[in-house]
Design a protein around this motif. Structure first.
Motif, mmCIF file in Angstrom:
data_model
loop_
_atom_site.group_PDB
_atom_site.id
_atom_site.type_symbol
_atom_site.label_atom_id
_atom_site.label_comp_id
_atom_site.label_asym_id
_atom_site.label_seq_id
_atom_site.Cartn_x
_atom_site.Cartn_y
_atom_site.Cartn_z
ATOM 1 N N THR A 55 2.506 -2.206 -3.728
ATOM 2 C CA THR A 55 3.519 -1.760 -2.780
ATOM 3 C C THR A 55 4.049 -0.381 -3.179
ATOM 4 O O THR A 55 4.153 0.526 -2.346
ATOM 5 C CB THR A 55 4.689 -2.763 -2.726
ATOM 6 N N ILE A 56 4.363 -0.223 -4.446
ATOM 7 C CA ILE A 56 4.883 1.054 -4.938
ATOM 8 C C ILE A 56 3.792 2.125 -4.908
ATOM 9 O O ILE A 56 4.067 3.296 -4.628
ATOM 10 C CB ILE A 56 5.468 0.873 -6.349
ATOM 11 N N PHE A 57 2.547 1.724 -5.143
ATOM 12 C CA PHE A 57 1.424 2.661 -5.072
ATOM 13 C C PHE A 57 1.295 3.250 -3.668
ATOM 14 O O PHE A 57 0.941 4.423 -3.509
ATOM 15 C CB PHE A 57 0.136 1.937 -5.468
ATOM 16 N N CYS A 58 1.564 2.435 -2.652
ATOM 17 C CA CYS A 58 1.478 2.916 -1.268
ATOM 18 C C CYS A 58 2.556 3.954 -0.969
ATOM 19 O O CYS A 58 2.412 4.756 -0.049
ATOM 20 C CB CYS A 58 1.599 1.745 -0.296
ATOM 21 N N ARG A 69 9.905 2.469 4.721
ATOM 22 C CA ARG A 69 10.496 1.154 4.975
ATOM 23 C C ARG A 69 9.479 0.183 5.567
ATOM 24 O O ARG A 69 9.571 -1.027 5.330
ATOM 25 C CB ARG A 69 11.729 1.305 5.876
ATOM 26 N N LYS A 70 8.517 0.694 6.309
ATOM 27 C CA LYS A 70 7.408 -0.160 6.747
ATOM 28 C C LYS A 70 6.646 -0.695 5.539
ATOM 29 O O LYS A 70 6.303 -1.881 5.465
ATOM 30 C CB LYS A 70 6.454 0.630 7.646
ATOM 31 N N ILE A 71 6.365 0.199 4.583
ATOM 32 C CA ILE A 71 5.623 -0.192 3.385
ATOM 33 C C ILE A 71 6.404 -1.213 2.576
ATOM 34 O O ILE A 71 5.854 -2.217 2.098
ATOM 35 C CB ILE A 71 5.310 1.045 2.520
ATOM 36 N N ILE A 72 7.710 -0.983 2.422
ATOM 37 C CA ILE A 72 8.528 -1.873 1.593
ATOM 38 C C ILE A 72 8.649 -3.253 2.216
ATOM 39 O O ILE A 72 8.465 -4.275 1.538
ATOM 40 C CB ILE A 72 9.920 -1.255 1.359
#
Length: 249
Positions: free
Chosen positions: A139-142, A70-73
């Motif tokens: 973002t999805i790669f992370c 959720r941090k990444i998103i």
């Protein structure tokens, strides 16, 4: 109007297939304009990632993974918006570049079914489509490297190449947008940046999920329609300001 050889060669190669098949031209137009197949589909992956580890009775390790996702998103959403604004700012500040389909030097053959009024008066460099897709891909790669690479490939072939085929963007415009989106999206790899940008949204969802989720839905809805409602408002405002200035000065 000068066009560099790199753009000319690729555009001429793709344009040789235009007007050769009604089915192919209409199929490509459907794919490129149908947001369900591009932006909406890719944005839905963010919702999957948001809830993928949200299970009852989860362990502390699973809770940590959920928090990190959720941090990444939340950071990625902010960076995608920043990337779009960056692309539009560059399009305004850099010299205007007409779209290939309106460049007489290219002798471009319009594919069947193409709406030539798309983005009339908007500079084609850099591509904000590519900027958004590749920022979202980062973002999805992370979250998942394999899924992120798949999103980049899908974005390139399904969302970006058709824009070149239709004469909406030059290849260099696509590449520039991809670089901008990837560069800004890569800030998500920095844990300090991620912690800083995600702290307020995560506090918000913890304190008031009933207000957070409608706002997140609205943002991902705008992602799904590639900010077209905002574009329409911006275009209308631009015309209104011009009319006011013209009549008063």
């Amino acid at each position: 109007m000068y066009v560099n050889p790199f753009d000319v060669n690729i555009i001429h190669f793709l344009n040789q297939f235009a007007q050769q098949s009604h089915f192919r031209d209409y199929f490509i137009d459907t794919v490129s304009t149908n947001r369900l197949l591009t932006t909406a589909f890719l944005s839905s992956i963010l919702w999957w990632a948001w809830f993928r580890n949200d299970i009852t009775g989860q362990s502390s390790e699973q809770a940590g993974v959920l928090c990190e996702d959720r941090k990444i998103i939340t950071t990625g959403v902010i960076l995608c918006i920043l990337a779009i604004f960056m692309a539009r700012a560059l399009a305004v500040l850099l010299p205007f570049r007409e779209r290939p389909l309106r460049n007489p030097a290219l002798h471009f053959h319009l594919p069947f079914g193409l709406n030539t009024n798309n983005l009339f008066g908007w500079s084609s460099f850099p591509s904000d489509h590519a900027t958004f897709f590749f920022a979202l891909g980062m973002t999805i790669f992370c979250i998942s490297r394999k899924l992120g690479i798949a999103v980049w490939c899908y974005s390139f072939f399904v969302a970006c190449v058709p824009l070149v085929y239709q004469g909406i963007h030059y290849p260099t415009g696509i590449l520039a947008g991809a670089l901008i989106g990837t560069a800004i999206g890569s800030l998500n790899l920095n844990k300090r940046v991620r912690a800083s940008l995600s702290s307020a949204p995560l506090r918000w969802v913890a304190q008031s999920p009933r207000t957070f989720y409608p706002c997140l839905f609205l943002i991902t809805f705008l992602f799904g329609v590639l900010f077209n409602p905002v574009r329409l408002i911006a275009t209308a405002s631009q015309h209104a300001i011009r009319d006011i200035l013209h009549h008063h000065f």
